[in-house]
Motif scaffolding. Sequence first.
Motif, short mmCIF file in Angstrom:
data_model
loop_
_atom_site.label_atom_id
_atom_site.label_comp_id
_atom_site.label_asym_id
_atom_site.label_seq_id
_atom_site.Cartn_x
_atom_site.Cartn_y
_atom_site.Cartn_z
N ASN A 227 39.43 24.30 93.30
CA ASN A 227 39.12 24.37 91.87
C ASN A 227 38.76 23.01 91.29
OD1 ASN A 227 39.48 27.11 91.76
ND2 ASN A 227 41.58 27.01 91.00
N PRO B 229 35.15 23.60 89.88
CA PRO B 229 35.97 24.16 88.79
C PRO B 229 35.36 25.44 88.23
CG PRO B 229 34.79 22.21 88.05
CD PRO B 229 34.59 22.29 89.53
N ALA C 119 37.05 26.74 82.63
CA ALA C 119 37.55 25.40 82.26
C ALA C 119 36.50 24.55 81.56
CB ALA C 119 38.05 24.68 83.51
N THR D 141 35.34 19.30 82.67
CA THR D 141 35.76 20.58 83.25
C THR D 141 36.84 20.37 84.31
OG1 THR D 141 33.54 21.46 82.86
CG2 THR D 141 34.93 22.67 84.41
N GLU E 55 40.72 21.72 84.18
CA GLU E 55 41.19 22.71 85.16
C GLU E 55 42.54 22.34 85.75
OE1 GLU E 55 41.85 25.61 87.94
OE2 GLU E 55 40.65 25.61 86.10
#
Length: 538
Positions: free
Chosen positions: A27, A31, A35, A522, A526
Amino acid sequence: MIAPVRTAFLLCALSGGARAADELEKNFVHPPDSARPGVYWYFMDGNLNGREMTADLEAMKAAGLGNLVFLEVDVGVPKGPVKWMTEPWQELFAQTVRDAERLGIDITLGIGPGWCGSGGPWVKPEQAMQHLVFSSVEVKGPRSFSTVLPVPAQRSTQWHKRSDPFYQDVAVLAFPSRPPIIADIDEKALFERGPISSAPGIKPYLPTAARHPEPGPAGVIAPGEIVDLTSHLKPDGTLTWDTPAGDWTLVRMGRRVTGADTRPAPAAALGLESDKFDAQALEEHLGHFVGVLLRKIHPRAKEHGLTALHMDSWESGAQNWMSSFLEEFKRRRGYDARPFLLTYTGRAVESLEKSERFLWDLRVTGQELVLENHAEAVKKYAHREGLELSIEPYDMNPAGDLDLGAVADVPMAEFWNSGFNSAYSVIEATSIAHVMGKPVVSAESFTSGGFAGALDAYPGSLKNQGDWAFAAGINRIVFHTYAHQALGDACKPGMTMGPYGVHWHRNQTWWPMVPAYHRHLTRCSELPPPGVTVSDLL
């Protein structure tokens, strides 16, 4: 047999930890869209252009933005051709929702026109925010007194000035004349709640009352001295009363609107703010605005498009009355408020201590009504429609910032790049999220007033402040503001929200380079939600 069981448990734990680490790494490198940062997407009083609205959304998607707050205002920019809430306006809103569904963008809709509040031209004065207002007449007895008592004036403030002739009597009370002695009565009786962020000298809270000596009989109204003359008042306001010997004060009390309205909404959307104590008044307001738009965009996609409702910074001030306030007060506090109504005038009834205690109960009752019949009612409405609710709970809020924000699915703060200082709201919103276990805590970010820090801002100039917001606990950046570029690419640096920024839109010179910055935000957004916040003291 014990050792193999323990070994198996340890292997499972290690395996689970490894999977979690793999998921975290995946992630971070890639991501999820959830997010992504967002923007306040502002429309300037009728300046809507369908082709350019689609272009705005496609530019947002290409630049790595994933969500927006949809609002329309009048801040002095020349009016455009599409009148608010007309059929063409609604068609453009529906087009926007379809585009957002196609592009995977989430839309959050403010619950009323303008940038704050919940009102409009459909709100009748009896459904609006109310004050218990009063006028006074001095009478010397003994004498036979007969006159028209003055209608109490509306209690406007410097922030809330919309006048309305609506008036309804509540009580007429006579008592041996006593001067007002209660300090800070406008705040204590919820006549006013000023904007802490933007007006110097506004109290962030009422200080604990010092134990002032009781003023004695000459300064306090004994309950047995109060004469209720409400039934003597004629429809035209005439009161006839055989006044006993002595100096008497006659107080006429009634309910009027507070003057709070839907500023800074377009002219077609101007109207009174709906009663924040009354869930039915709120329901009717939402039906005239949100309900109309929900029907227009039905059926909605299961993902993206319109996903949430929003209550922006509380700028409606306070109210202290509704038609059923006495009944609500007695049900919640267990005693009758009517003998203490004169404390609204700043006078002490029975004792200074008991009057202060009544005013505390008045504020607690007001807080409960706002939380239950407004914030919780909005949330119930949103969830019924499959939507979330975000709330900026700070500033003129009479219900307590933390309590109001705790109602939200997504608590939201605000911090400015230049202009007012509302950094405290970041601490409040993150505290709410951490205490209540809410994974997302959002912030209206980098707001600016005037041109300094607005038109000349760029990702590099905002990096340090963004890092501060992340360190404080924010994990969703929502730029203020992306003004709708109704004029297209021909006019650069593009349309603005008057003096308000930071100007974050596709006509900025650095816009082709901004995706990398949005990608960085982002990733930062996240990482925190899956974890547990641990904040060390000292």
